[in-house]
Design a protein around this motif. Sequence first.
Motif, PDB file in Angstrom:
ATOM      1  N   ALA A   1       3.876  51.192  46.676  1.00 21.82           N
ATOM      2  CA  ALA A   1       3.369  50.314  45.452  1.00 21.82           C
ATOM      3  C   ALA A   1       2.289  51.181  44.925  1.00 21.82           C
ATOM      4  N   ALA A   2       2.178  51.706  43.897  1.00 22.21           N
ATOM      5  CA  ALA A   2       1.329  52.531  43.175  1.00 22.21           C
ATOM      6  C   ALA A   2       0.951  52.217  41.555  1.00 22.21           C
ATOM      7  N   ASN A   3      -0.108  52.349  41.283  1.00 20.21           N
ATOM      8  CA  ASN A   3      -0.155  52.144  39.627  1.00 20.21           C
ATOM      9  C   ASN A   3       0.746  52.890  38.841  1.00 20.21           C
ATOM     10  N   ARG A   4       0.953  54.241  39.157  1.00 24.23           N
ATOM     11  CA  ARG A   4       2.076  54.967  38.314  1.00 24.23           C
ATOM     12  C   ARG A   4       3.232  55.506  39.414  1.00 24.23           C
ATOM     13  N   LEU A   5       4.311  55.587  38.905  1.00 26.90           N
ATOM     14  CA  LEU A   5       5.460  56.282  39.366  1.00 26.90           C
ATOM     15  C   LEU A   5       5.127  57.766  39.377  1.00 26.90           C
TER      16      LEU A   5
ATOM     17  N   ARG B   1      12.780  59.653  53.697  1.00 26.67           N
ATOM     18  CA  ARG B   1      12.588  58.320  54.495  1.00 26.67           C
ATOM     19  C   ARG B   1      13.517  57.332  53.447  1.00 26.67           C
ATOM     20  N   ASP B   2      13.759  56.195  54.041  1.00 21.82           N
ATOM     21  CA  ASP B   2      14.524  55.365  53.357  1.00 21.82           C
ATOM     22  C   ASP B   2      13.545  54.365  52.681  1.00 21.82           C
ATOM     23  N   GLY B   3      13.223  54.905  51.429  1.00 21.45           N
ATOM     24  CA  GLY B   3      11.916  54.459  50.811  1.00 21.45           C
ATOM     25  C   GLY B   3      12.131  54.118  49.202  1.00 21.45           C
ATOM     26  N   ALA B   4      11.501  53.095  48.646  1.00 17.72           N
ATOM     27  CA  ALA B   4      11.512  53.216  47.369  1.00 17.72           C
ATOM     28  C   ALA B   4       9.855  53.142  46.842  1.00 17.72           C
ATOM     29  N   TRP B   5       9.701  53.632  45.549  1.00 22.31           N
ATOM     30  CA  TRP B   5       8.399  53.668  45.088  1.00 22.31           C
ATOM     31  C   TRP B   5       8.337  52.844  43.599  1.00 22.31           C
TER      32      TRP B   5
ATOM     33  N   PHE C   1      15.915  53.936  39.083  1.00 27.43           N
ATOM     34  CA  PHE C   1      16.616  55.326  38.996  1.00 27.43           C
ATOM     35  C   PHE C   1      16.164  56.259  40.103  1.00 27.43           C
ATOM     36  N   ARG C   2      16.836  56.846  40.476  1.00 29.27           N
ATOM     37  CA  ARG C   2      16.696  58.006  41.547  1.00 29.27           C
ATOM     38  C   ARG C   2      16.422  59.161  40.880  1.00 29.27           C
ATOM     39  N   GLU C   3      15.473  60.063  41.201  1.00 24.80           N
ATOM     40  CA  GLU C   3      14.748  61.533  40.971  1.00 24.80           C
ATOM     41  C   GLU C   3      14.179  61.851  41.960  1.00 24.80           C
ATOM     42  N   ASP C   4      14.670  63.003  42.301  1.00 26.07           N
ATOM     43  CA  ASP C   4      14.080  64.194  43.288  1.00 26.07           C
ATOM     44  C   ASP C   4      14.150  63.584  44.664  1.00 26.07           C
ATOM     45  N   ASP C   5      15.501  63.023  45.035  1.00 27.10           N
ATOM     46  CA  ASP C   5      15.416  61.927  46.154  1.00 27.10           C
ATOM     47  C   ASP C   5      14.633  60.847  46.478  1.00 27.10           C
ATOM     48  N   MET C   6      13.964  60.476  45.505  1.00 28.12           N
ATOM     49  CA  MET C   6      13.093  59.300  45.714  1.00 28.12           C
ATOM     50  C   MET C   6      13.826  58.084  44.671  1.00 28.12           C
ATOM     51  N   GLN C   7      13.556  57.001  45.140  1.00 25.06           N
ATOM     52  CA  GLN C   7      14.259  55.737  44.267  1.00 25.06           C
ATOM     53  C   GLN C   7      13.038  55.084  43.733  1.00 25.06           C
ATOM     54  N   LEU C   8      12.980  55.061  42.494  1.00 25.27           N
ATOM     55  CA  LEU C   8      11.935  54.546  41.757  1.00 25.27           C
ATOM     56  C   LEU C   8      12.197  53.493  40.916  1.00 25.27           C
ATOM     57  N   HIS C   9      11.403  52.378  41.098  1.00 24.89           N
ATOM     58  CA  HIS C   9      11.284  51.258  40.515  1.00 24.89           C
ATOM     59  C   HIS C   9      10.290  50.684  39.521  1.00 24.89           C
TER      60      HIS C   9
ATOM     61  N   ASN D   1      -1.332  42.527  39.426  1.00 27.27           N
ATOM     62  CA  ASN D   1      -1.190  42.564  40.862  1.00 27.27           C
ATOM     63  C   ASN D   1       0.102  41.525  41.250  1.00 27.27           C
ATOM     64  N   LYS D   2       0.181  40.465  40.541  1.00 26.42           N
ATOM     65  CA  LYS D   2       1.203  39.417  41.105  1.00 26.42           C
ATOM     66  C   LYS D   2       2.636  39.969  40.405  1.00 26.42           C
ATOM     67  N   ARG D   3       2.542  40.751  39.360  1.00 26.09           N
ATOM     68  CA  ARG D   3       3.924  41.538  39.242  1.00 26.09           C
ATOM     69  C   ARG D   3       4.189  42.459  40.219  1.00 26.09           C
ATOM     70  N   PHE D   4       3.498  43.239  40.550  1.00 26.26           N
ATOM     71  CA  PHE D   4       3.738  44.184  41.559  1.00 26.26           C
ATOM     72  C   PHE D   4       4.058  43.638  42.997  1.00 26.26           C
ATOM     73  N   ALA D   5       3.354  42.720  43.351  1.00 24.78           N
ATOM     74  CA  ALA D   5       3.724  41.861  44.634  1.00 24.78           C
ATOM     75  C   ALA D   5       5.221  41.201  44.452  1.00 24.78           C
ATOM     76  N   ASP D   6       5.413  40.723  43.434  1.00 28.69           N
ATOM     77  CA  ASP D   6       6.737  40.220  43.181  1.00 28.69           C
ATOM     78  C   ASP D   6       7.684  41.228  43.282  1.00 28.69           C
ATOM     79  N   ALA D   7       7.670  42.416  42.783  1.00 27.26           N
ATOM     80  CA  ALA D   7       8.537  43.534  42.544  1.00 27.26           C
ATOM     81  C   ALA D   7       8.937  44.013  44.178  1.00 27.26           C
ATOM     82  N   ALA D   8       7.747  44.063  45.032  1.00 26.69           N
ATOM     83  CA  ALA D   8       7.792  44.615  46.207  1.00 26.69           C
ATOM     84  C   ALA D   8       8.452  43.529  47.127  1.00 26.69           C
ATOM     85  N   ALA D   9       8.159  42.203  47.019  1.00 26.40           N
ATOM     86  CA  ALA D   9       8.780  40.989  47.765  1.00 26.40           C
ATOM     87  C   ALA D   9      10.304  41.239  47.617  1.00 26.40           C
ATOM     88  N   ASP D  10      10.834  41.714  46.336  1.00 24.50           N
ATOM     89  CA  ASP D  10      12.178  41.801  46.088  1.00 24.50           C
ATOM     90  C   ASP D  10      12.771  42.884  46.909  1.00 24.50           C
ATOM     91  N   LEU D  11      12.138  44.013  46.991  1.00 17.85           N
ATOM     92  CA  LEU D  11      12.693  45.337  47.374  1.00 17.85           C
ATOM     93  C   LEU D  11      12.671  45.643  49.126  1.00 17.85           C
TER      94      LEU D  11
END
Length: 477
Positions: free
Chosen positions: A20-24, A56-60, A74-82, A128-138
């Motif tokens: 989880a980072a501010n920017r993709l 890695r089996d990961g999402a950003w 979407f997927r870009e350069d072998d990274m799964q981006l949300h 910050n709560k919006r990011f937390a919700d997204a991470a909890a879902d993923l």
Amino acid sequence: MRSSKELCSLPKETFDLVIAANRLPVDRVVHPDGEVEWRRSPGGLVTAMESVMRGRDGAWIGWSGDPGEAPEPFREDDMQLHPVPLSADEVSDYYEGFSNGSLWPLYHDVIVQPTFKRRWRAAYERINKRFADAAADLAAEGGTVWVQDYQLQEMPAMLRAQRPDLRLGWFNHIPFPPVELFMQLPARESLLHGLLGADFLGFQRKADAYNFLNACRQLLAASVKGDVVRLPDGHATRAAAVPISIDAQAMADLATTPGVKARAAEIREQLGNPEHLMLGVDRLDYTKGIRHRLKAVGELYQEGALDPATTKFIQVATPSRERLEAYQHIRSQVERTVGQINGDHSPIGAPAVTYLHRSFPREEMAALFLAADVMLVTPLRDGMNLVAKEYIAAHDGTGALVLSEFTGAASELKQAYLTNPHDISALKQSIMNAIQAPPDVLARRMRAMRRQVMTHDVQRWAEDFLTNLAAAPERPR
């Protein structure tokens, strides 16, 4: 890079590792014909984390950079981006306001006075709560979530409340201030509690980790033993230094390619094949010490210590946060100083200082690093400074690094010409020491620094962080 026509929505799935980072790590580029493509973003965080995510089996999770509705995952350069959506008002209040108008100056020694607004703080908590919700879902059951940087300091506790099964880490890419400065922050305790939702907190320097632990001790009356903070409910969080690095081998390999070597020679030829070429590469930010650096170089020209006909300086200043008044002010100051130096000292048709206010592709940056005899990295305060490490990786036995004592890199690159950028006389002397040093001395210093950078690369940083996170104290459920 892929066009929008090629981007595919991801099925609903979870991931063992979520960043989880501010920017993709990509920027959206719209071509004149309306075609959209995503390009890798510049910057140290993206460069570092892209290497971590590879294989890695990961999402950003992050903001796409455009206000309004978020694109589909979407997927870009072998990274799964949300993507996480931010409205224009939220960009103004959460990002430009609290993150960069309140936290950034406070965490950088109050070089510029921070501004505090309750509206900004409310937006920060909401995002910050919006990011937390997204991470909890993923995040998969028992998975790992690694939160990045100062924009998301409240996210760990928010995510912990939803998903106590997760291992939560947070890394601070910028300095963490002494408690005497941190105390200025309104509702400061909630930020500390937010961070204490994580199992492990990583900082660039031991001093930054100590500052955090001291803030918990003084402001929360928490139990702090060694590097572990323990709250009355039994929750424990460890805080320690895990300095970030670069993909050193990738930069070293890039610097040896025929195209980059030819471009480096061309750069020097375009400048008249100077005897000495100095280089500065920074975001255009008041923390980077660009004005102090220019003042030192200008005085060396004025005093005759450096000949503007044979010693040239290139300053790359990447545009940054241009809507903020403090950044508009530093840009005007830097451009005025460059004009004054060139007006006073440059031969006709051969400016002493070449000022470039734009971004460059990685190949061009490697060529600039390779072309430069002396790299000037002189921030007034910096969490690490990966440019210093990139310069070293690009050089095999040549070159010199003048480095601010107030960077995290100074703790690792002790063979650099360390200097206090607030002391213009000391900075001038460090520049002259680097320029006048015998080749064998420069080679010995560079070899030692290169060993450090090549051994302690970004992959080792990621492994060290994730190892620390896995070994952090277990939390009661």
